[in-house]
Design a protein around this motif. Structure first.
Motif, mmCIF file in Angstrom:
data_model
loop_
_atom_site.group_PDB
_atom_site.id
_atom_site.type_symbol
_atom_site.label_atom_id
_atom_site.label_comp_id
_atom_site.label_asym_id
_atom_site.label_seq_id
_atom_site.Cartn_x
_atom_site.Cartn_y
_atom_site.Cartn_z
ATOM 1 N N TYR A 1 0.867 -1.179 -0.016
ATOM 2 C CA TYR A 1 0.105 0.072 -0.038
ATOM 3 C C TYR A 1 0.974 1.239 -0.044
ATOM 4 O O TYR A 1 0.538 2.236 0.778
ATOM 5 C CB TYR A 1 -1.023 0.020 1.330
ATOM 6 N N HIS B 1 -5.398 -0.709 -7.642
ATOM 7 C CA HIS B 1 -5.056 0.515 -6.846
ATOM 8 C C HIS B 1 -5.237 1.657 -8.247
ATOM 9 O O HIS B 1 -5.533 1.252 -9.135
ATOM 10 C CB HIS B 1 -3.500 0.647 -6.911
ATOM 11 N N HIS C 1 -7.134 3.893 -1.588
ATOM 12 C CA HIS C 1 -6.365 3.687 -0.443
ATOM 13 C C HIS C 1 -5.874 5.282 -0.206
ATOM 14 O O HIS C 1 -4.632 5.303 0.172
ATOM 15 C CB HIS C 1 -5.357 2.610 -0.485
ATOM 16 N N ASP D 1 -3.042 5.795 2.618
ATOM 17 C CA ASP D 1 -2.001 5.158 2.874
ATOM 18 C C ASP D 1 -1.131 5.404 1.564
ATOM 19 O O ASP D 1 -0.013 5.312 1.619
ATOM 20 C CB ASP D 1 -2.328 3.499 2.774
#
Length: 117
Positions: A43, A68, A105, A108
């Motif tokens: 991540y 992602h 995300h 992160d």
């Protein structure tokens, strides 16, 4: 019942503590001269801050097991999604600093592209 609440409290505290360990920020990172950024199984973007000349196409490769994205935070609406094993590219024509994150995300995964003349 108290035991369940106690265990839930411990699990929550551990999750919050570990989540903070993975948070990646671009502040303080030394820029790396490259046009390729990896998304490894952790991540994060590697390297988190890069520098390229205007007109360069930057490629992000997702070697993680999760999907992602690369979402520019400049208001342009540019967002590229990369499934595991895929790559996405963005060409940077104008000098400036372009911060980005992963829309899946965002806490992160953050990075920056510094474009020079």
């Amino acid at each position: 019942m108290r035991r369940v609440a106690w265990i839930a409290g411990i699990v929550l505290a551990l999750a919050l503590g570990l989540a903070g360990c993975r948070t990646a920020t671009s502040a303080g990172s030394t820029p790396v001269a490259t046009a390729r950024v990896e998304m490894p199984p952790s991540y994060r973007f590697d390297p988190p801050v890069i520098t390229v000349k205007a007109g360069t196409t930057v490629t992000w490769h997702n070697s993680d097991h999760f999907t992602h994205s690369v979402r520019l935070l400049d208001g342009s609406g540019v967002e590229k999604v990369a499934a595991p094993g895929e790559s996405v590219s963005i060409t940077f024509n104008d000098p400036g600093e372009y911060e980005y994150d992963c829309s899946f995300h965002p806490r992160d995964m953050r990075g920056k592209v510094i474009v020079t003349e």
